[in-house]
Motif scaffolding. Structure first.
Motif, short mmCIF file in Angstrom:
data_model
loop_
_atom_site.label_atom_id
_atom_site.label_comp_id
_atom_site.label_asym_id
_atom_site.label_seq_id
_atom_site.Cartn_x
_atom_site.Cartn_y
_atom_site.Cartn_z
N GLN A 154 31.22 33.89 14.27
CA GLN A 154 30.48 33.11 15.27
C GLN A 154 28.99 33.19 15.02
N ILE A 155 28.29 32.16 15.47
CA ILE A 155 26.84 32.17 15.50
C ILE A 155 26.40 32.32 16.95
N ARG A 156 25.48 33.25 17.18
CA ARG A 156 24.95 33.46 18.53
C ARG A 156 23.51 32.96 18.60
N ILE A 157 23.27 32.06 19.54
CA ILE A 157 21.93 31.51 19.72
C ILE A 157 21.66 31.34 21.21
N LYS A 158 20.40 31.18 21.52
CA LYS A 158 19.97 30.91 22.89
C LYS A 158 20.18 29.43 23.18
N LYS A 159 20.68 29.12 24.35
CA LYS A 159 20.94 27.73 24.71
C LYS A 159 19.63 26.97 24.90
N GLY A 160 19.66 25.70 24.51
CA GLY A 160 18.51 24.84 24.73
C GLY A 160 17.51 24.82 23.59
N GLU A 161 17.85 25.43 22.45
CA GLU A 161 16.95 25.43 21.29
C GLU A 161 17.46 24.39 20.29
N VAL A 162 16.76 23.27 20.20
CA VAL A 162 17.23 22.13 19.40
C VAL A 162 17.39 22.50 17.92
N VAL A 163 16.40 23.20 17.37
CA VAL A 163 16.44 23.58 15.95
C VAL A 163 17.63 24.48 15.67
N LEU A 164 17.86 25.46 16.55
CA LEU A 164 18.98 26.39 16.35
C LEU A 164 20.32 25.69 16.53
N ASP A 165 20.40 24.75 17.47
CA ASP A 165 21.64 23.99 17.65
C ASP A 165 22.00 23.24 16.36
N GLU A 166 21.00 22.62 15.75
CA GLU A 166 21.22 21.87 14.51
C GLU A 166 21.66 22.79 13.39
N LEU A 167 20.97 23.92 13.23
CA LEU A 167 21.28 24.84 12.14
C LEU A 167 22.63 25.54 12.35
N ALA A 168 22.96 25.83 13.62
CA ALA A 168 24.26 26.45 13.91
C ALA A 168 25.40 25.51 13.55
N GLU A 169 25.21 24.23 13.81
CA GLU A 169 26.24 23.24 13.46
C GLU A 169 26.37 23.15 11.93
N VAL A 170 25.24 23.18 11.25
CA VAL A 170 25.24 23.15 9.79
C VAL A 170 25.96 24.37 9.23
N PHE A 171 25.70 25.55 9.80
CA PHE A 171 26.31 26.80 9.33
C PHE A 171 27.83 26.69 9.33
N ALA A 173 30.32 27.96 11.47
CA ALA A 173 31.25 29.02 11.91
C ALA A 173 32.23 28.44 12.93
N PRO A 174 33.40 29.05 13.09
CA PRO A 174 34.37 28.53 14.07
C PRO A 174 33.82 28.43 15.49
N PHE A 175 32.92 29.35 15.85
CA PHE A 175 32.37 29.36 17.21
C PHE A 175 30.85 29.46 17.19
N VAL A 176 30.23 28.77 18.16
CA VAL A 176 28.84 29.03 18.51
C VAL A 176 28.87 29.57 19.93
N TYR A 177 28.32 30.76 20.09
CA TYR A 177 28.34 31.44 21.38
C TYR A 177 26.92 31.48 21.93
N TYR A 178 26.71 30.75 23.03
CA TYR A 178 25.40 30.75 23.65
C TYR A 178 25.22 32.04 24.45
N SER A 179 24.27 32.85 24.03
CA SER A 179 24.03 34.11 24.73
C SER A 179 22.53 34.34 24.87
N LYS A 180 22.16 35.03 25.92
CA LYS A 180 20.74 35.30 26.16
C LYS A 180 20.22 36.29 25.12
N ASN A 181 18.95 36.16 24.82
CA ASN A 181 18.30 37.12 23.93
C ASN A 181 18.12 38.44 24.68
N LEU A 182 18.70 39.50 24.14
CA LEU A 182 18.61 40.80 24.79
C LEU A 182 17.21 41.39 24.64
N ASN A 183 16.74 42.01 25.69
CA ASN A 183 15.43 42.64 25.68
C ASN A 183 15.34 43.70 24.57
N LYS A 184 14.24 43.70 23.86
CA LYS A 184 13.95 44.66 22.78
C LYS A 184 14.87 44.53 21.56
#
Length: 322
Positions: A154-171, A173-184
């Motif tokens: 899976q690819i994990r990215i923050k939701k709402g990032e257009v560039v990452l959405d495009e690159l995740a689709e290009v990559f 993987a079977p899943f794209v999992y929208y998850s928040k960026n963890l602090n630190k």
């Protein structure tokens, strides 16, 4: 050669069309032996983006290291244009000791951006963020599931990032999992610096799985091809299935302690009430069926034969992105 054509990293200058392996080291072992973390740099004669490919932030996540190793061994990291920087093992201390954390007991992925005078892990994070990351236009960071929990690729990215959405689709993987960026975390710190990151998860600790490895390597090739950086001699395959986008999920936890066996398979779609596995005792007097609480995809399975009450045993999607 103009100044912009020279990459100065960790005290070494690397010109266009040149290759270099520089040493990223922060401290010695208590025996005074130096720990060198190789940073492998490949530059095309033709200017272009700089891609940073990393793995081994956690010393026990061997499959991520194997993905980056194959990228280097196959020459995928030698770009048609631009620069590719590979760090197969960031946490060399943990890798040597087969341990997730640093010798100081800290999780490197929870101390970013680190500090020059902080703990050992903090100093490594600081050096990575100040001396290597600023050169990158994109980061691909490879991880695996912790302990015996096997992650779907899976690819994990923050939701709402257009560039990452495009690159995740290009990559692909079977899943794209929208998850928040963890602090630190490495991902959150890179985000704050304005550098996009594709975070790959797949497999489990202390394990190399060929399907996970192939997915990671093929995904990296697709991204490099998309950016015009992959040399023509490499074939780029299409993903076997369309990517599933998961916006919400939850962990199914063990209601009882005991011996555990999953009966469903990773990546499978299940319906509410389906039996996913069972928990038993060693004496044959108890058998608890674990059932799906909702329809969804199973994208993580705990493969430990023994579980305690409250342990995470399945990760199931609860809402798919449109």
């Amino acid at each position: 050669m103009s100044e912009k054509d020279v990459l100065e990293i960790l005290g070494e200058k690397v010109g266009l069309g040149k290759s270099a392996t520089v040493s990223f080291n922060v401290a010695k072992l208590h025996t005074q032996n130096t720990i060198d973390v190789p940073v492998i740099i490949e530059r095309s004669k033709k200017p272009g983006p700089t891609i940073l490919i990393t793995a081994g932030i956690h010393g026990d996540e061997i499959n991520g290291v194997e993905i980056v190793r194959q990228i280097i061994a196959k020459g995928i990291n030698k770009p048609k244009k631009g620069t590719i920087i590979c760090i197969p093992v960031i946490n060399m201390f943990g890798f040597i000791h087969m341990d997730r954390e640093f010798p100081d007991g800290r999780d490197l992925n929870r101390v970013f951006p680190g500090g020059k005078k902080g703990s050992l892990a903090s100093r490594v994070a600081h050096k990575l963020i100040t001396e290597i990351v600023p050169h990158a236009d994109l980061i691909m960071d490879f991880h695996t599931g912790g302990a015996d929990r096997f992650n779907s690729a899976q690819i994990r990215i923050k939701k709402g990032e257009v560039v990452l959405d495009e690159l995740a689709e290009v990559f692909g993987a079977p899943f794209v999992y929208y998850s928040k960026n963890l602090n630190k975390s490495f991902r959150n710190t890179s985000y704050k610096l304005g550098i996009p990151m594709l975070l790959f998860e797949g497999g489990k600790s202390f394990n190399i799985h060929p399907n996970i490895t192939n997915t990671g390597v093929n995904g990296a090739k697709r991204v490099l091809h998309h950016l015009g950086m992959l040399k023509a001699r490499f074939k780029v395959s299409r993903p076997k299935k369309s990517c599933v986008y998961i916006s919400e999920s939850k962990w199914i936890r063990a209601k009882y302690s005991g011996m555990f066996k999953a009966s469903t398979t990773i990546n499978s779609y299940v319906n509410e009430g389906d039996v996913l596995g069972h928990i038993t005792d060693p004496y044959g007097s108890f058998n608890h069926f674990v059932k799906a609480p909702n329809d969804g995809y199973i994208f993580n399975i705990n493969q430990s034969p023994l579980v305690y009450q409250g342990d995470a045993i399945f990760h199931i999607s609860t809402k798919l992105a449109e």
